[in-house]
Design a protein around this motif. Structure first.
Motif, PDB file in Angstrom:
ATOM      1  N   ILE A  73       0.826  -1.278  -0.096  1.00 30.55           N
ATOM      2  CA  ILE A  73       0.048  -0.062  -0.120  1.00 30.55           C
ATOM      3  C   ILE A  73       0.886   1.170   0.086  1.00 30.55           C
ATOM      4  CG2 ILE A  73      -1.529   1.430   1.464  1.00 30.55           C
ATOM      5  CD1 ILE A  73      -2.795  -1.316   2.227  1.00 30.55           C
ATOM      6  N   THR A  74       0.548   2.034  -0.818  1.00 28.32           N
ATOM      7  CA  THR A  74       1.414   3.463  -0.837  1.00 28.32           C
ATOM      8  C   THR A  74       0.542   4.528  -1.065  1.00 28.32           C
ATOM      9  OG1 THR A  74       3.094   2.061  -2.505  1.00 28.32           O
ATOM     10  CG2 THR A  74       3.126   4.474  -2.565  1.00 28.32           C
ATOM     11  N   PHE A  75       1.082   5.595  -0.391  1.00 27.42           N
ATOM     12  CA  PHE A  75       0.538   6.930  -0.465  1.00 27.42           C
ATOM     13  C   PHE A  75       1.172   8.072  -1.408  1.00 27.42           C
ATOM     14  CE2 PHE A  75      -1.091   4.864   3.225  1.00 27.42           C
ATOM     15  CZ  PHE A  75      -2.482   5.548   3.374  1.00 27.42           C
ATOM     16  N   VAL A  76       0.592   8.598  -2.480  1.00 26.42           N
ATOM     17  CA  VAL A  76       1.179   9.590  -3.379  1.00 26.42           C
ATOM     18  C   VAL A  76       0.511  10.880  -3.066  1.00 26.42           C
ATOM     19  CG1 VAL A  76       2.088   7.793  -4.814  1.00 26.42           C
ATOM     20  CG2 VAL A  76      -0.452   8.918  -5.253  1.00 26.42           C
ATOM     21  N   SER A  77       1.502  11.819  -3.466  1.00 30.72           N
ATOM     22  CA  SER A  77       0.844  13.306  -3.258  1.00 30.72           C
ATOM     23  C   SER A  77       1.146  14.007  -4.323  1.00 30.72           C
ATOM     24  CB  SER A  77       1.627  13.839  -1.801  1.00 30.72           C
ATOM     25  OG  SER A  77       1.269  13.227  -0.737  1.00 30.72           O
ATOM     26  N   PRO A  78       0.757  15.076  -4.409  1.00 28.91           N
ATOM     27  CA  PRO A  78       1.206  15.987  -5.575  1.00 28.91           C
ATOM     28  C   PRO A  78       2.522  16.352  -5.708  1.00 28.91           C
ATOM     29  CG  PRO A  78      -0.820  16.915  -4.670  1.00 28.91           C
ATOM     30  CD  PRO A  78      -0.319  15.802  -3.822  1.00 28.91           C
ATOM     31  N   GLY A  79       3.307  16.310  -6.856  1.00 28.67           N
ATOM     32  CA  GLY A  79       4.711  16.405  -6.793  1.00 28.67           C
ATOM     33  C   GLY A  79       5.224  14.868  -7.077  1.00 28.67           C
ATOM     34  N   ASP A  80       4.521  13.778  -6.598  1.00 30.89           N
ATOM     35  CA  ASP A  80       5.177  12.717  -6.864  1.00 30.89           C
ATOM     36  C   ASP A  80       4.668  12.081  -8.267  1.00 30.89           C
ATOM     37  OD1 ASP A  80       5.819  12.245  -4.154  1.00 30.89           O
ATOM     38  OD2 ASP A  80       3.758  11.252  -3.545  1.00 30.89           O
ATOM     39  N   SER A  81       5.330  11.104  -8.667  1.00 30.75           N
ATOM     40  CA  SER A  81       4.753  10.688 -10.139  1.00 30.75           C
ATOM     41  C   SER A  81       4.007   9.502  -9.634  1.00 30.75           C
ATOM     42  CB  SER A  81       5.992  10.159 -10.650  1.00 30.75           C
ATOM     43  OG  SER A  81       5.587   9.662 -11.926  1.00 30.75           O
ATOM     44  N   TYR A  82       2.772  10.076 -10.023  1.00 29.78           N
ATOM     45  CA  TYR A  82       1.498   8.927  -9.835  1.00 29.78           C
ATOM     46  C   TYR A  82       2.046   7.782 -10.935  1.00 29.78           C
ATOM     47  CZ  TYR A  82      -0.763  12.621  -7.598  1.00 29.78           C
ATOM     48  OH  TYR A  82      -1.314  13.458  -6.424  1.00 29.78           O
ATOM     49  N   GLU A  83       2.018   8.011 -12.262  1.00 30.68           N
ATOM     50  CA  GLU A  83       2.365   7.210 -13.368  1.00 30.68           C
ATOM     51  C   GLU A  83       3.259   5.951 -12.952  1.00 30.68           C
ATOM     52  OE1 GLU A  83       2.229  10.442 -13.594  1.00 30.68           O
ATOM     53  OE2 GLU A  83       0.410  10.765 -15.093  1.00 30.68           O
ATOM     54  N   GLU A  84       4.550   6.658 -12.502  1.00 30.12           N
ATOM     55  CA  GLU A  84       5.695   5.835 -12.135  1.00 30.12           C
ATOM     56  C   GLU A  84       5.331   4.825 -10.949  1.00 30.12           C
ATOM     57  OE1 GLU A  84       9.412   7.876 -11.953  1.00 30.12           O
ATOM     58  OE2 GLU A  84       8.826   9.032 -13.821  1.00 30.12           O
ATOM     59  N   THR A  85       4.827   5.400 -10.017  1.00 32.07           N
ATOM     60  CA  THR A  85       4.602   4.629  -8.827  1.00 32.07           C
ATOM     61  C   THR A  85       3.446   3.671  -9.258  1.00 32.07           C
ATOM     62  OG1 THR A  85       4.713   6.526  -7.425  1.00 32.07           O
ATOM     63  CG2 THR A  85       3.742   4.745  -6.379  1.00 32.07           C
ATOM     64  N   LEU A  86       2.480   3.869 -10.105  1.00 31.02           N
ATOM     65  CA  LEU A  86       1.476   2.607 -10.185  1.00 31.02           C
ATOM     66  C   LEU A  86       2.071   1.612 -11.054  1.00 31.02           C
ATOM     67  CD1 LEU A  86      -1.500   1.770  -9.956  1.00 31.02           C
ATOM     68  CD2 LEU A  86      -2.003   3.155 -12.041  1.00 31.02           C
ATOM     69  N   ALA A  87       2.870   2.044 -12.219  1.00 33.61           N
ATOM     70  CA  ALA A  87       3.659   1.179 -12.865  1.00 33.61           C
ATOM     71  C   ALA A  87       4.505   0.463 -12.061  1.00 33.61           C
ATOM     72  CB  ALA A  87       4.335   1.718 -13.934  1.00 33.61           C
ATOM     73  N   GLU A  88       5.258   0.971 -11.233  1.00 34.33           N
ATOM     74  CA  GLU A  88       6.084  -0.033 -10.253  1.00 34.33           C
ATOM     75  C   GLU A  88       5.420  -0.885  -9.236  1.00 34.33           C
ATOM     76  OE1 GLU A  88       8.072  -1.246  -7.022  1.00 34.33           O
ATOM     77  OE2 GLU A  88       7.038   0.094  -6.689  1.00 34.33           O
ATOM     78  N   LEU A  89       4.526  -0.666  -8.810  1.00 35.35           N
ATOM     79  CA  LEU A  89       3.382  -1.465  -7.981  1.00 35.35           C
ATOM     80  C   LEU A  89       2.860  -2.610  -8.681  1.00 35.35           C
ATOM     81  CD1 LEU A  89       1.465   1.124  -5.645  1.00 35.35           C
ATOM     82  CD2 LEU A  89       3.155  -0.404  -4.890  1.00 35.35           C
ATOM     83  N   LEU A  90       2.390  -2.366  -9.987  1.00 37.39           N
ATOM     84  CA  LEU A  90       1.822  -3.350 -10.776  1.00 37.39           C
ATOM     85  C   LEU A  90       2.782  -4.354 -11.358  1.00 37.39           C
ATOM     86  CD1 LEU A  90      -1.066  -1.216 -12.096  1.00 37.39           C
ATOM     87  CD2 LEU A  90      -1.083  -3.401 -10.541  1.00 37.39           C
TER      88      LEU A  90
END
Length: 157
Positions: free
Chosen positions: A114-131
């Motif tokens: 489970i990961t929390f993301v905030s403005p300034g983070d890369s939503y796309e990269e985080t999602l790709a890394e998790l999946l």
């Protein structure tokens, strides 16, 4: 090429609710004119002022599960064109602080991922890394402020 697929609410599920004139939890289907800020879960964009929308109770689960969470989401009152680019993270959705709620291949919550993301983070990269992790089968992207589901994401087929 994207490594994930964005999954909005199924148009067929919404059509069935519209025909019954209620959501899957028995709440009446009550269209009203949007103010223009409402995040639509059918097409993953913000509503335009005056568009006919409905607030429904929804869960992405289609089978019973102890992890089943249901909550309020906005959708178009009538069928729309859906989300046209499932290989791209939606520009209008979950760009505030959000939770990437991960699940394993048995449908259990994968707490370690489970990961929390905030403005300034890369939503796309985080999602790709998790999946990309073999133990993560899908992710429910949720708003931290409202707790509601924005959309589901799965590895690309």
């Amino acid at each position: 090429m994207s490594t994930y697929e964005i999954v909005p609410i199924s148009p067929e599920r919404l059509d069935a609710m519209r025909v019954k004139d209620e959501d899957e939890f028995g709440n009446p289907w009550k269209p009203f004119p949007a103010e223009g800020w409402e995040p639509l879960r059918c097409c993953l964009r913000k509503a335009e002022p005056g568009e006919a929308v409905a607030l429904i109770c929804y869960t992405p689960w289609t089978e019973p599960s102890p992890w089943m969470e249901a909550g309020p989401v906005f959708v178009h009152a009538e069928r729309c064109g859906g989300y046209p680019t499932p290989d791209r993270y939606p520009d209008d959705m979950a760009r505030g602080k959000c939770m990437f709620n991960t699940f394993d291949h048995d449908g259990n919550r994968a707490y370690d991922h489970i990961t929390f993301v905030s403005p300034g983070d890369s939503y796309e990269e985080t999602l790709a890394e998790l999946l990309g992790r073999p133990e993560v089968a899908f992710v429910h992207v949720r708003s931290v402020a409202a707790g509601c589901l924005a959309f589901e994401a799965r590895p690309a087929r």
